[in-house]
Design an enzyme around this catalytic site. Structure first.
Site, short mmCIF file in Angstrom:
data_model
loop_
_atom_site.label_atom_id
_atom_site.label_comp_id
_atom_site.label_asym_id
_atom_site.label_seq_id
_atom_site.Cartn_x
_atom_site.Cartn_y
_atom_site.Cartn_z
NE ARG A 1 -1.38 -2.21 3.31
CZ ARG A 1 -1.52 -2.70 4.52
NH1 ARG A 1 -2.67 -2.53 5.15
NH2 ARG A 1 -0.54 -3.35 5.12
CB SER B 1 -8.41 1.30 -18.00
OG SER B 1 -9.81 1.07 -18.02
NE ARG C 1 -15.52 0.98 -16.50
CZ ARG C 1 -16.16 2.05 -16.03
NH1 ARG C 1 -15.58 2.82 -15.12
NH2 ARG C 1 -17.35 2.37 -16.46
NE ARG D 1 -13.25 -5.01 -16.39
CZ ARG D 1 -12.78 -3.99 -15.70
NH1 ARG D 1 -11.51 -3.66 -15.80
NH2 ARG D 1 -13.56 -3.28 -14.93
CG ASN E 1 9.39 5.90 0.37
OD1 ASN E 1 9.73 4.82 0.85
ND2 ASN E 1 8.38 6.61 0.86
NE ARG F 1 10.40 3.10 7.19
CZ ARG F 1 9.84 3.69 8.23
NH1 ARG F 1 9.32 4.90 8.11
NH2 ARG F 1 9.79 3.08 9.40
CG ASN G 1 7.81 -3.76 3.64
OD1 ASN G 1 8.15 -4.54 4.51
ND2 ASN G 1 6.54 -3.63 3.24
NE ARG H 1 4.72 -9.47 -2.22
CZ ARG H 1 3.61 -10.17 -2.04
NH1 ARG H 1 3.61 -11.48 -2.24
NH2 ARG H 1 2.50 -9.58 -1.64
C1 LIG Z 1 4.91 -14.80 0.86
C2 LIG Z 1 3.68 -13.93 1.02
C3 LIG Z 1 2.44 -14.53 1.14
C4 LIG Z 1 1.30 -13.74 1.30
N1 LIG Z 1 0.08 -14.35 1.39
C5 LIG Z 1 -1.03 -13.60 1.54
C6 LIG Z 1 -2.32 -14.20 1.64
O1 LIG Z 1 -2.47 -15.41 1.59
N2 LIG Z 1 -3.41 -13.41 1.75
C7 LIG Z 1 -3.29 -12.04 1.83
O2 LIG Z 1 -4.30 -11.36 1.96
N3 LIG Z 1 -2.10 -11.43 1.73
C8 LIG Z 1 -0.97 -12.17 1.59
N4 LIG Z 1 0.25 -11.56 1.48
C9 LIG Z 1 0.31 -10.08 1.46
C10 LIG Z 1 0.84 -9.54 2.80
O3 LIG Z 1 -0.02 -9.88 3.87
C11 LIG Z 1 0.99 -8.00 2.71
O4 LIG Z 1 -0.28 -7.43 2.47
C12 LIG Z 1 1.90 -7.57 1.59
O5 LIG Z 1 3.08 -8.34 1.59
C13 LIG Z 1 2.24 -6.08 1.74
O6 LIG Z 1 3.13 -5.94 2.83
P1 LIG Z 1 3.12 -4.68 3.76
O7 LIG Z 1 1.79 -4.51 4.43
O8 LIG Z 1 4.32 -4.79 4.67
O9 LIG Z 1 3.40 -3.49 2.71
P2 LIG Z 1 2.73 -2.06 2.61
O10 LIG Z 1 1.26 -2.19 2.46
O11 LIG Z 1 3.50 -1.33 1.55
O12 LIG Z 1 3.00 -1.41 4.01
C14 LIG Z 1 4.33 -1.05 4.41
C15 LIG Z 1 4.37 -0.97 5.91
O13 LIG Z 1 3.52 0.11 6.34
C16 LIG Z 1 2.86 -0.27 7.54
N5 LIG Z 1 1.41 -0.29 7.28
C17 LIG Z 1 0.78 -0.16 6.09
N6 LIG Z 1 -0.54 -0.17 6.25
C18 LIG Z 1 -0.76 -0.34 7.57
C19 LIG Z 1 -1.93 -0.47 8.36
N7 LIG Z 1 -3.16 -0.46 7.85
N8 LIG Z 1 -1.78 -0.62 9.68
C20 LIG Z 1 -0.56 -0.63 10.26
N9 LIG Z 1 0.59 -0.56 9.56
C21 LIG Z 1 0.49 -0.40 8.24
C22 LIG Z 1 3.39 -1.63 7.95
O14 LIG Z 1 4.50 -1.46 8.78
C23 LIG Z 1 3.85 -2.20 6.62
O15 LIG Z 1 4.87 -3.20 6.74
C24 LIG Z 1 1.40 -12.32 1.33
C25 LIG Z 1 2.67 -11.73 1.20
C26 LIG Z 1 3.79 -12.53 1.05
C27 LIG Z 1 5.13 -11.85 0.91
#
Ligand SMILES: Cc1cc2nc3c(=O)[nH]c(=O)nc-3n(C[C@H](O)[C@H](O)[C@H](O)COP(=O)(O)OP(=O)(O)OC[C@H]3O[C@@H](n4cnc5c(N)ncnc54)[C@H](O)[C@@H]3O)c2cc1C
Length: 233
Positions: free
Chosen positions: A89, A97, A99, A167, A183, A185, A189, A194
């Protein structure tokens, strides 16, 4: 790495995909100056004390100085890779798109050595090669399904059905493209999660490409990230 640099800023990935660094405002100095503003100090050239500062910030997880930079990528990948990618995120996305534009007939067909079977339990799978016959059959079955799906899509569009509805028949192996601005950072992550043995092989290839661009633009930060066991600050 299963990636090949085609031009200075583009790395080809999978059978029809790429990661292209469209532009970047990113260097190691941005980290140092972001941190040193606390003392109203600014550098124009990196020296050894700055490199030590970057290592300290990484190790102690002072993350915000790593946010004063931006990488803008243009990516082409299968839809299932894009779905995993867009779970990250912290970053900005704009996507092709279906659409407004017509779908292409590019679909992901894995190389025979990438056709695998999963062994073990959820969360602890290992992925093993399959015999050549099954690898070939998988490729052929995928190709046949893609052809049928795309044929249906084209017939519906030609008959006047809106692209946004036609689609529905396209599979997640269809290619999409998007812009991603992020960015360092958040990029770390992404790469940490990944370009990992736990990530799906296909997104891992893309993460390798992203990592290569990051390493080239911010070598000291990158080295500190690797020394910190690839944990994002
Ligand atoms: C091997 C693997 C398997 C996965 N399997 C699944 C699955 O089965 N189902 C599924 O739904 N997802 C799955 N995911 C996705 C995973 O749960 C994360 O959504 C995804 O990797 C993004 O990571 P992130 O939230 O750290 O990154 P970002 O969304 O970029 O966030 C970066 C950092 O910001 C902070 N942050 C962002 N949003 C919030 C928030 N709302 N609250 C608090 N802190 C926040 C956290 O510190 C986070 O690490 C998988 C990911 C991996 C790598």
């Amino acid at each position: 790495m299963a990636t090949e640099t085609t031009t200075e800023n583009t790395i080809e990935v999978l059978d029809h995909g790429f990661v292209r660094l469209d532009d970047a405002m990113a260097d190691d100095l941005s980290v140092v100056n972001g941190a040193r503003v606390s003392f109203a100090r600014r550098k124009t050239e990196l020296d050894e004390s700055d490199e030590a500062l970057i290592r300290f910030l990484m190790r102690d997880r002072h993350g915000s100085p790593f946010e004063h930079n931006a990488f803008r990528f243009h990516i082409r990948c299968p839809i299932f890779v894009a779905r995993e990618w867009m779970r990250h995120r912290v970053g900005s996305f704009n996507e092709f798109s279906l659409r407004y534009a017509k779908a292409t007939d590019d679909f992901y067909v894995p190389e025979p050595e990438d056709v695998r079977t999963q062994v073990g339990k959820p969360g602890a799978y290992s992925f093993e090669p399959v015999d050549p016959e099954l690898a070939q059959r998988t490729r052929e079955e995928l190709e046949a399904a893609y052809e049928q799906a795309y044929g249906t899509y084209e017939r519906l569009v030609e008959a006047g059905v809106a692209r946004e509805l036609a689609r529905s028949v396209l599979p997640v192996g269809a290619y999409t493209q998007f812009y991603w601005t992020v960015n360092a950072r958040s990029l770390m992550n992404f790469v940490s999660l990944r370009n990992s043995e736990f990530a799906q092989r296909e997104i891992r290839r893309y993460a390798e490409a992203v990592e290569a661009f990051f390493a080239a633009r911010m070598p000291v930060t990158y080295a500190a990230f690797v020394a910190n066991e690839r944990v994002a600050p």
